[in-house]
Design an enzyme around this catalytic site. Structure first.
Site, short mmCIF file in Angstrom:
data_model
loop_
_atom_site.label_atom_id
_atom_site.label_comp_id
_atom_site.label_asym_id
_atom_site.label_seq_id
_atom_site.Cartn_x
_atom_site.Cartn_y
_atom_site.Cartn_z
N SER A 127 -3.95 26.56 -3.69
CA SER A 127 -4.46 25.27 -3.22
C SER A 127 -3.93 24.91 -1.85
O SER A 127 -2.78 25.23 -1.50
CB SER A 127 -4.06 24.18 -4.21
OG SER A 127 -4.29 22.88 -3.69
N GLU A 129 -2.99 22.11 -1.13
CA GLU A 129 -1.89 21.17 -1.36
C GLU A 129 -0.53 21.86 -1.21
O GLU A 129 0.49 21.19 -1.07
CB GLU A 129 -2.00 20.55 -2.75
CG GLU A 129 -3.13 19.53 -2.89
CD GLU A 129 -2.86 18.22 -2.17
OE1 GLU A 129 -1.67 17.86 -1.98
OE2 GLU A 129 -3.83 17.55 -1.77
N TYR A 151 2.36 18.82 -8.22
CA TYR A 151 1.23 19.74 -8.31
C TYR A 151 1.33 20.82 -7.23
O TYR A 151 1.17 22.02 -7.50
CB TYR A 151 -0.08 18.97 -8.16
CG TYR A 151 -1.30 19.85 -8.00
CD1 TYR A 151 -1.88 20.48 -9.09
CD2 TYR A 151 -1.88 20.04 -6.74
CE1 TYR A 151 -3.01 21.28 -8.94
CE2 TYR A 151 -3.00 20.83 -6.58
CZ TYR A 151 -3.56 21.45 -7.67
OH TYR A 151 -4.66 22.25 -7.51
#
Length: 328
Positions: A127, A129, A151
């Protein structure tokens, strides 16, 4: 007939990927958690070509059984606790599933390969992120990772574990570092779908306004249907590697609001939007934009659906859905 096993089959990516693989002649298995899972019942109706197996990323033995049952040529690990805001509320569960689950599925694949002598090609859903507090703009495959949420940290663990199994055991294990990708199938907890659903309801007179957080946060948003093709292309390469998948352009929440409200004929959205501090992240990620040159060069992949088209597609879908719900 090639065979694929997909974890996270009931999410937007799993649904689009299963359709893509089926269209290419694959036999598709989907891993679903728990008994009497309502998502499994819905999947059986909308995607009858998917053969459902039960299992849990937290339970290695269930993954071993699922892989033995499917005997896959390819495994796509899309399963995760994927809502960033939720990861602060449940950091342990997010870490166990989104991080530890990757280790479990890698181990299950390795056990299967060792016992059968068959190489399985593995895809890990990494990801954007992971970049978090970005150290370089745009972000590339070798950009330093600095996650800013539980996360993101869990995704970094899964990403590097995938690299480690590739380097340690010679596994054909690739990671797609996917930037934000949306669709009409996106969950309503995510900001794009939250906005398009609310705009549809506001246009129909069902809802008055929408509460949001940081309107200046910028993301690199693409269409999930395009991004799953990149996943498949990675596993068709002779060697495994990591790839950034992105559009290379950024849009703010304000731009999202402009397009979404324009689609329903509302020029001034400010009276319909209120700022609520509860939707601000403890540690904000302000600017994510990816450089997918490697994917374009090696995979021949480029996004097809632009941001404006994507948001209008989502709004039209939500207007249709909300109209049907209002009509009973």
């Amino acid at each position: 007939m090639p065979t694929a096993l997909i974890t996270g089959i009931t999410g937007q990516d799993g649904l689009y990927l299963s359709e893509l693989l089926s269209s290419k002649g694959y036999r598709v298995y989907g891993l679903v958690r728990g008994q009497n899972n309502p998502k499994a019942a819905a999947l059986a109706v909308t995607h009858p070509f998917v053969e459902i197996l039960t299992g849990n990323l937290l339970d290695l033995s269930s993954l071993v059984r699922a892989i033995n049952a499917a005997a896959p040529d390819e495994v796509y690990n899309l399963g995760a606790v994927s809502f960033v805001a939720y990861s602060w509320q449940n950091a342990r569960l997010t870490t166990d599933v989104t991080g530890g689950g990757v280790l479990n599925i890698l181990e299950a694949v390795r056990f299967y390969q060792d016992s059968t002598g068959k190489q399985v090609r593995f895809y890990q859903a990494s990801s954007s992120e992971m970049f978090g507090k970005v150290q370089e703009v745009p972000q590339r495959e070798n950009t330093l990772l600095w996650p800013r949420s539980p996360y993101g940290v869990a995704k970094v663990y899964g990403h590097y574990m995938t690299v480690n199994y590739r380097e340690s055991y010679g596994m054909h294990a690739s990671s797609g570092i996917l930037f934000n990708h949306e669709s009409p199938r996106r969950g309503p907890e995510f900001v794009t779908r939250k906005v398009t659903q609310a705009v549809a309801r506001i246009s129909l007179g069902i809802q008055k306004d929408i509460a949001l957080g940081n309107l200046d946060a910028q993301r690199d948003w693409g269409f999930a249907g395009d991004y799953v093709e990149a996943m498949w292309l990675m596993l068709q390469q002779p060697g495994a590697d990591d790839y950034v998948i992105s559009t290379g352009t950024t849009q703010s929440i304000r731009s999202l609001l402009d397009i979404a409200f324009d689609e329903v004929g509302i020029d001034d959205w400010e009276p319909h939007v209120r700022i609520d501090p509860q939707f601000f992240r403890p540690a904000e990620v302000d600017l994510l934009v990816g450089d997918s040159t490697k994917a374009a060069t090696v995979l021949g992949w480029k996004p097809k659906v632009g941001f404006d088209e994507l948001i209008r597609m989502m709004v039209r879908n939500d207007v249709d859905q909300q109209s049907k719900l209002a009509a009973g």
